[in-house]
Design a protein around this motif. Structure first.
Motif, PDB file in Angstrom:
ATOM      1  N   LEU A 123      22.692  38.002  38.674  1.00 49.08           N
ATOM      2  CA  LEU A 123      23.218  38.158  40.083  1.00 49.08           C
ATOM      3  C   LEU A 123      22.513  39.545  40.477  1.00 49.08           C
ATOM      4  CD1 LEU A 123      24.728  37.306  42.666  1.00 49.08           C
ATOM      5  CD2 LEU A 123      26.523  38.462  41.561  1.00 49.08           C
ATOM      6  N   THR A 124      21.839  39.454  41.630  1.00 45.28           N
ATOM      7  CA  THR A 124      21.384  40.759  42.350  1.00 45.28           C
ATOM      8  C   THR A 124      21.995  41.157  43.303  1.00 45.28           C
ATOM      9  OG1 THR A 124      19.426  40.589  41.261  1.00 45.28           O
ATOM     10  CG2 THR A 124      19.472  41.900  43.312  1.00 45.28           C
ATOM     11  N   HIS A 125      22.772  42.072  43.560  1.00 48.37           N
ATOM     12  CA  HIS A 125      23.715  42.833  44.485  1.00 48.37           C
ATOM     13  C   HIS A 125      23.071  44.017  45.137  1.00 48.37           C
ATOM     14  CE1 HIS A 125      27.390  44.453  46.390  1.00 48.37           C
ATOM     15  NE2 HIS A 125      26.841  45.498  46.305  1.00 48.37           N
ATOM     16  N   GLN A 126      23.173  43.832  46.633  1.00 50.80           N
ATOM     17  CA  GLN A 126      22.645  45.069  47.386  1.00 50.80           C
ATOM     18  C   GLN A 126      23.962  45.221  48.620  1.00 50.80           C
ATOM     19  OE1 GLN A 126      18.575  43.886  48.284  1.00 50.80           O
ATOM     20  NE2 GLN A 126      18.269  45.861  48.128  1.00 50.80           N
ATOM     21  N   ASP A 127      24.193  46.588  49.091  1.00 47.79           N
ATOM     22  CA  ASP A 127      24.990  46.712  49.791  1.00 47.79           C
ATOM     23  C   ASP A 127      24.505  47.894  50.954  1.00 47.79           C
ATOM     24  OD1 ASP A 127      26.306  49.123  48.920  1.00 47.79           O
ATOM     25  OD2 ASP A 127      27.426  47.770  47.633  1.00 47.79           O
ATOM     26  N   SER A 128      25.713  47.987  52.086  1.00 48.30           N
ATOM     27  CA  SER A 128      25.328  48.921  53.047  1.00 48.30           C
ATOM     28  C   SER A 128      25.822  50.387  52.484  1.00 48.30           C
ATOM     29  CB  SER A 128      26.090  48.757  54.228  1.00 48.30           C
ATOM     30  OG  SER A 128      27.518  48.548  54.031  1.00 48.30           O
ATOM     31  N   MET A 129      26.261  50.474  51.208  1.00 47.81           N
ATOM     32  CA  MET A 129      26.766  51.975  50.569  1.00 47.81           C
ATOM     33  C   MET A 129      25.632  52.359  49.861  1.00 47.81           C
ATOM     34  SD  MET A 129      30.505  51.063  49.465  1.00 47.81           S
ATOM     35  CE  MET A 129      30.286  49.359  48.710  1.00 47.81           C
ATOM     36  N   GLY A 130      24.558  51.528  49.630  1.00 47.88           N
ATOM     37  CA  GLY A 130      23.202  52.034  48.836  1.00 47.88           C
ATOM     38  C   GLY A 130      23.455  51.604  47.566  1.00 47.88           C
ATOM     39  N   SER A 131      24.295  50.619  47.059  1.00 51.87           N
ATOM     40  CA  SER A 131      24.345  49.946  45.654  1.00 51.87           C
ATOM     41  C   SER A 131      23.386  49.045  45.795  1.00 51.87           C
ATOM     42  CB  SER A 131      25.846  49.510  45.517  1.00 51.87           C
ATOM     43  OG  SER A 131      26.893  50.544  45.887  1.00 51.87           O
ATOM     44  N   GLU A 132      22.766  48.797  44.542  1.00 49.94           N
ATOM     45  CA  GLU A 132      21.778  47.748  44.256  1.00 49.94           C
ATOM     46  C   GLU A 132      21.671  47.851  42.679  1.00 49.94           C
ATOM     47  OE1 GLU A 132      17.060  46.387  44.696  1.00 49.94           O
ATOM     48  OE2 GLU A 132      17.788  48.468  45.674  1.00 49.94           O
ATOM     49  N   GLU A 133      22.018  46.325  42.254  1.00 56.54           N
ATOM     50  CA  GLU A 133      22.167  46.109  40.730  1.00 56.54           C
ATOM     51  C   GLU A 133      22.157  44.724  40.514  1.00 56.54           C
ATOM     52  OE1 GLU A 133      25.470  47.753  37.431  1.00 56.54           O
ATOM     53  OE2 GLU A 133      26.253  47.009  39.345  1.00 56.54           O
ATOM     54  N   THR A 134      21.564  44.589  39.227  1.00 57.54           N
ATOM     55  CA  THR A 134      21.486  43.348  38.851  1.00 57.54           C
ATOM     56  C   THR A 134      22.215  43.012  37.705  1.00 57.54           C
ATOM     57  OG1 THR A 134      19.144  42.865  39.800  1.00 57.54           O
ATOM     58  CG2 THR A 134      19.985  41.387  37.928  1.00 57.54           C
TER      59      THR A 134
END
Length: 298
Positions: A126-137
């Motif tokens: 699962l790859t996540h990106q958000d408006s807080m600048g977080s990005e992670e798989t």
């Protein structure tokens, strides 16, 4: 990821228009005073149009896909186009969606607010990106969380070109609104998460200082996960003032305890437990993968 009435999102607005199928329109439980089995066959099944979430159309023939539609989502509680007063929520547990996402597909950027969102990855990445600048798989066995609070936007994708992704998305109502948004995750390979034949305590209350879990949320609720070998038995106590929602994610299990008779659970089956009970969970012939959300009784 989508939205509830209390945490609406653009994705959910689109999902409200979905056409979806349900394995059973009726609510069917096996009941005792303390234990209710929720058959997987009774869960509402949603398979929305891929274009509503920023995806290309479904391919006509792709041998790597395990489902004809890009998403197959099993709703344990009222959500998007599914409304059932008997399954509105369970205590502070507002949403549990069992999502199967096909390769190179996902949920485009959409907003959330005022919800504690925890995601457990059963299979795939699962790859996540958000408006807080977080990005992670994160891969199988991993846990991630997001305090939506005063408002956040994010996306979730399966970027793998040939493998499906399955994850359990859990929404827990926070004790207060307008919290500062926050994100975190922990890999399934971390010793705090990856525990074999025992329950891993993955999520607990930020106000609870006695349990140093990988994830802390703003509510008196806990999430435990166990990967069990065949015929292994684990005990899980539920206090008189507490309740729990158990999901048999993979394999099969037999659940005995204070309730009158053992219940047999298969993949996708769940159970509601209210009040004092010491569950004895025995894995079936192919083992079991169990998730439990435990909380104050309401």
């Amino acid at each position: 990821a989508s939205a509830s009435a209390s945490a609406s999102s653009a994705a959910a607005s689109a999902a409200d228009q979905c056409t979806a199928s349900s394995a059973s329109a009726a609510t069917k439980f096996t009941m005792s005073s303390l234990f209710e089995k929720v058959p997987g066959s009774s869960l509402f099944v949603s398979e929305p149009d891929p274009r509503w979430f920023g995806n290309d159309g479904n391919p006509r023939d792709n041998p790597t896909w395990t489902n004809a539609n890009w998403l197959k989502s099993r709703f344990h509680f009222s959500f998007a186009e599914y409304h059932d007063a008997a399954r509105a929520k369970f205590g502070v547990l507002r949403v549990m969606n069992d999502d199967l996402v096909q390769p190179a597909r996902g949920f485009g950027t959409h907003p959330h607010r005022d919800m504690e969102i925890c995601t457990y990855i059963v299979e795939g990445e699962l790859t996540h990106q958000d408006s807080m600048g977080s990005e992670e798989t994160l891969g199988a066995g991993s846990i991630q969380f997001m305090t939506a609070g005063s408002g956040v936007q994010h996306s979730e994708h399966n970027l793998h070109p040939s493998k499906p992704l399955r994850f359990i998305q859990i929404w827990i109502e926070p004790r207060s609104r307008g919290l500062k948004p926050n994100y975190g995750g922990m890999s399934g390979t971390d010793p705090a998460v990856h525990k074999h034949n025992q329950f891993a305590h993955l999520v607990s209350d930020v106000q609870n200082t006695t349990h140093p879990t990988p994830v802390k949320i703003n509510q008196d609720a806990n999430i435990h996960v166990a990967q069990m070998d065949p015929h292994t038995t684990l005990a899980f106590p539920v206090a008189a003032s507490r309740q729990a929602y158990l999901l048999n994610m993979e394999g099969s299990s037999s659940i005995s305890g204070t309730h009158p008779a053992a219940e047999q659970l298969q993949q996708y089956d769940a159970a509601r437990v209210r009040g004092e009970n010491t569950l004895q969970i025995t894995a079936g012939d192919k083992g079991a993968h169990i998730l439990i959300v435990e909380m104050a009784k309401k």
